[in-house]
Enzyme design. Structure first.
Site, PDB file in Angstrom:
ATOM      1  N   CYS A 114      21.840  43.763  35.455  1.00 62.55           N
ATOM      2  CA  CYS A 114      22.528  44.500  36.529  1.00 62.55           C
ATOM      3  C   CYS A 114      21.855  45.826  36.851  1.00 62.55           C
ATOM      4  O   CYS A 114      22.100  46.400  37.912  1.00 62.55           O
ATOM      5  CB  CYS A 114      23.983  44.729  36.158  1.00 62.55           C
ATOM      6  SG  CYS A 114      24.861  43.168  35.967  1.00 62.55           S
ATOM      7  N   HIS A 140      26.596  50.178  40.840  1.00 60.07           N
ATOM      8  CA  HIS A 140      26.572  48.733  40.599  1.00 60.07           C
ATOM      9  C   HIS A 140      28.008  48.218  40.696  1.00 60.07           C
ATOM     10  O   HIS A 140      28.946  48.874  40.225  1.00 60.07           O
ATOM     11  CB  HIS A 140      25.980  48.452  39.217  1.00 60.07           C
ATOM     12  CG  HIS A 140      26.155  47.031  38.780  1.00 60.07           C
ATOM     13  ND1 HIS A 140      25.725  45.983  39.541  1.00 60.07           N
ATOM     14  CD2 HIS A 140      26.735  46.495  37.664  1.00 60.07           C
ATOM     15  CE1 HIS A 140      26.040  44.850  38.921  1.00 60.07           C
ATOM     16  NE2 HIS A 140      26.647  45.132  37.783  1.00 60.07           N
ATOM     17  N   ASN A 171      30.107  40.454  41.753  1.00 66.06           N
ATOM     18  CA  ASN A 171      28.965  41.045  41.060  1.00 66.06           C
ATOM     19  C   ASN A 171      27.739  40.166  41.286  1.00 66.06           C
ATOM     20  O   ASN A 171      27.637  39.082  40.712  1.00 66.06           O
ATOM     21  CB  ASN A 171      29.308  41.155  39.566  1.00 66.06           C
ATOM     22  CG  ASN A 171      28.199  41.775  38.746  1.00 66.06           C
ATOM     23  OD1 ASN A 171      27.086  41.992  39.241  1.00 66.06           O
ATOM     24  ND2 ASN A 171      28.488  42.060  37.495  1.00 66.06           N
TER      25      ASN A 171
HETATM   26  O1  UT7 Z   1      27.688  43.618  35.408  1.00 68.69           O
HETATM   27  C1  UT7 Z   1      27.234  43.524  34.113  1.00 68.69           C
HETATM   28  C2  UT7 Z   1      28.091  44.121  33.123  1.00 68.69           C
HETATM   29  N1  UT7 Z   1      29.385  43.491  33.081  1.00 68.69           N
HETATM   30  C3  UT7 Z   1      30.469  44.214  33.233  1.00 68.69           C
HETATM   31  O2  UT7 Z   1      30.402  45.410  33.454  1.00 68.69           O
HETATM   32  C4  UT7 Z   1      31.802  43.531  33.013  1.00 68.69           C
HETATM   33  C5  UT7 Z   1      32.663  44.379  32.126  1.00 68.69           C
HETATM   34  N2  UT7 Z   1      33.944  43.739  31.773  1.00 68.69           N
HETATM   35  C6  UT7 Z   1      34.940  43.591  32.685  1.00 68.69           C
HETATM   36  O3  UT7 Z   1      34.777  43.890  33.858  1.00 68.69           O
HETATM   37  C7  UT7 Z   1      36.259  43.108  32.164  1.00 68.69           C
HETATM   38  O4  UT7 Z   1      36.265  43.148  30.760  1.00 68.69           O
HETATM   39  C8  UT7 Z   1      36.635  41.675  32.640  1.00 68.69           C
HETATM   40  C9  UT7 Z   1      36.929  41.682  34.116  1.00 68.69           C
HETATM   41  C10 UT7 Z   1      35.535  40.709  32.299  1.00 68.69           C
HETATM   42  C11 UT7 Z   1      37.929  41.256  31.913  1.00 68.69           C
HETATM   43  O5  UT7 Z   1      38.962  42.186  32.154  1.00 68.69           O
HETATM   44  P1  UT7 Z   1      39.794  42.802  30.948  1.00 68.69           P
HETATM   45  O6  UT7 Z   1      40.807  43.694  31.538  1.00 68.69           O
HETATM   46  O7  UT7 Z   1      38.830  43.412  29.965  1.00 68.69           O
HETATM   47  O8  UT7 Z   1      40.517  41.536  30.353  1.00 68.69           O
HETATM   48  P2  UT7 Z   1      40.457  40.972  28.869  1.00 68.69           P
HETATM   49  O9  UT7 Z   1      39.164  40.301  28.603  1.00 68.69           O
HETATM   50  O10 UT7 Z   1      40.914  42.036  27.930  1.00 68.69           O
HETATM   51  O11 UT7 Z   1      41.588  39.880  28.940  1.00 68.69           O
HETATM   52  C12 UT7 Z   1      42.969  40.231  29.124  1.00 68.69           C
HETATM   53  C13 UT7 Z   1      43.798  38.961  29.228  1.00 68.69           C
HETATM   54  C14 UT7 Z   1      43.490  37.966  28.115  1.00 68.69           C
HETATM   55  O12 UT7 Z   1      44.682  37.291  27.780  1.00 68.69           O
HETATM   56  P3  UT7 Z   1      45.532  37.749  26.492  1.00 68.69           P
HETATM   57  O13 UT7 Z   1      44.618  37.605  25.323  1.00 68.69           O
HETATM   58  O14 UT7 Z   1      45.925  39.179  26.746  1.00 68.69           O
HETATM   59  O15 UT7 Z   1      46.674  36.794  26.515  1.00 68.69           O
HETATM   60  C15 UT7 Z   1      42.556  36.987  28.778  1.00 68.69           C
HETATM   61  O16 UT7 Z   1      42.605  35.718  28.188  1.00 68.69           O
HETATM   62  O17 UT7 Z   1      43.503  38.296  30.446  1.00 68.69           O
HETATM   63  C16 UT7 Z   1      43.097  36.948  30.184  1.00 68.69           C
HETATM   64  N3  UT7 Z   1      42.106  36.563  31.172  1.00 68.69           N
HETATM   65  C17 UT7 Z   1      42.432  36.070  32.371  1.00 68.69           C
HETATM   66  N4  UT7 Z   1      43.638  35.791  32.930  1.00 68.69           N
HETATM   67  C18 UT7 Z   1      43.629  35.304  34.191  1.00 68.69           C
HETATM   68  C19 UT7 Z   1      40.761  36.649  31.094  1.00 68.69           C
HETATM   69  N5  UT7 Z   1      40.219  36.211  32.229  1.00 68.69           N
HETATM   70  C20 UT7 Z   1      41.232  35.839  33.042  1.00 68.69           C
HETATM   71  C21 UT7 Z   1      41.293  35.316  34.345  1.00 68.69           C
HETATM   72  N6  UT7 Z   1      42.503  35.078  34.871  1.00 68.69           N
HETATM   73  N7  UT7 Z   1      40.185  35.090  35.070  1.00 68.69           N
END
Ligand code: UT7
Length: 328
Positions: free
Chosen positions: A115, A255, A285
């Site tokens: 990225c 980004h 992204n």
């Molecule tokens: O560009 C290169 C670098 N990459 C980035 O900068 C990405 C950085 N990371 C992020 O942007 C975020 O971490 C994500 C968007 C990938 C995820 O968001 P988050 O707020 O960190 O969610 P999480 O991984 O902590 O998941 C929270 C909950 C989980 O459920 P439980 O364990 O709380 O029951 C996940 O299983 O949300 C669930 N979850 C989803 N639910 C609905 C994860 N993905 C999804 C989804 N839809 N697509």
């Protein structure tokens, strides 16, 4: 003699026609428009279809660039393509794009910084102009993320999209162009974000395909923590070292990985939301494509002499910021 700066003299982008909406994703994985919108800011992303590849998007971006600037492909000295989704492991996608657009006199190479690819390539490309080695350097950020995304994995498939953006760098003697850059990498970040198989450490095999190791692997939460801190810090650092206050910044060009990371960066810089380029809602992204696609979308609003801070964080880990003065 006045100093030679490397200035962006044209920008162009390309996004595929097909729009993958949050609503369509709801039919593919267990997710919701509400979750995606509140956690990332994304509403839709573009997907390249029809057997086309990263170079095909790059070609469209470069052709538009040349047309805008009114120059011939033979005039390009160097073409750098930032990508993690090359058409094939080798030859470089830069070479393929040069061939397809007829840039017969250009040499080229791919740059892999995920990225952060575009800002790494921009800072690198600028050196060839500043040194006087080249007159016209094309810097591209192009990624077909859909080629390495598992559309059964809701944690990654909602984030990424396809797109390409390109800029032309030329010499400027009016004090406009790339003023400064801070580039960083930390390979220990490979544990959190990577494409595991297909390289020499884990060559392609039936097992790697079965185990889905050719898809993007991301520990989102961990990456998020590093991204928020480092993208904000490096953006503040480049302002401080160039004695720039928030009032001096015309635009932050971040980004587009997650709206929450963008907001945290702007806040750390003290820059209001009206000065932040955000198009994540329509493209998602696009990895190396995000920053040049923002410049392309905002081109009409940019004014000669505007101070821009470009900043990114991505796989590697890689991160950094570029301070530039818009030249037209
Ligand atoms: O560009 C290169 C670098 N990459 C980035 O900068 C990405 C950085 N990371 C992020 O942007 C975020 O971490 C994500 C968007 C990938 C995820 O968001 P988050 O707020 O960190 O969610 P999480 O991984 O902590 O998941 C929270 C909950 C989980 O459920 P439980 O364990 O709380 O029951 C996940 O299983 O949300 C669930 N979850 C989803 N639910 C609905 C994860 N993905 C999804 C989804 N839809 N697509």
């Amino acid at each position: 003699m006045t100093k030679t700066y490397a200035a962006i003299t044209a920008v162009h982008g390309y996004v595929p026609e097909y729009i993958l909406t949050n609503q369509e994703l709801e039919t593919m994985v267990d997710t919701s428009d509400e979750w995606i919108t509140t956690r990332t800011g994304i509403k839709e992303r573009r997907i390249l279809k029809g057997g086309r590849a990263t170079s095909d998007m790059g070609v469209e971006a470069v052709k538009g660039l040349l047309e805008k600037r009114g120059i011939q492909p033979e005039e390009i000295d160097l073409l750098i393509c930032a990508t993690v989704t090359p058409d094939m492991p080798f030859p470089a996608t830069a070479n393929i794009i040069s061939d397809k657009v007829g840039a017969k006199n250009a040499w080229g190479y791919d740059l892999n910084a995920a990225c952060s690819g575009f800002i790494f390539a921009l800072a690198t490309g600028a050196q060839y102009i500043e040194s006087g080695m080249h007159q016209k350097v094309v810097v591209l950020g192009a990624d077909m993320m859909s080629s390495i995304i598992n559309y059964e994995d809701r944690t990654t498939c909602i984030i990424f999209g396809d797109g390409a953006g390109a800029v032309l760098l030329e010499a400027n003697h009016e004090g406009l162009g790339v003023m400064d850059s801070i580039l960083r990498s930390d390979g220990s970040g490979r544990h959190y974000l990577r494409q595991t198989a297909g390289g020499s450490a884990c060559p392609a095999s039936i097992e790697t395909v079965t185990n889905k190791q050719h898809f993007v692997y991301q520990e989102g939460k961990a990456v998020f923590k590093f991204a928020v801190v480092n993208m904000a810090e490096v953006s503040a650092e480049i302002m401080e070292r160039n004695q720039l206050g928030p009032e001096d910044i015309a635009w932050l060009v971040p980004h587009q990985a997650n709206k929450r990371i963008i907001d945290a960066t702007a806040e750390r810089m003290g820059v209001g939301p009206e000065k932040v380029m955000v198009n994540i809602e329509k493209y998602g992204n696009t990895t190396a494509g995000t920053i040049p696609l923002c410049l392309w979308d905002w081109e009409d609003k940019l004014k000669k002499g505007d101070n821009l801070i470009l900043s990114a964080f991505g796989g590697g880990f890689t991160w950094g910021a570029v301070y530039l003065k818009w030249a037209y």
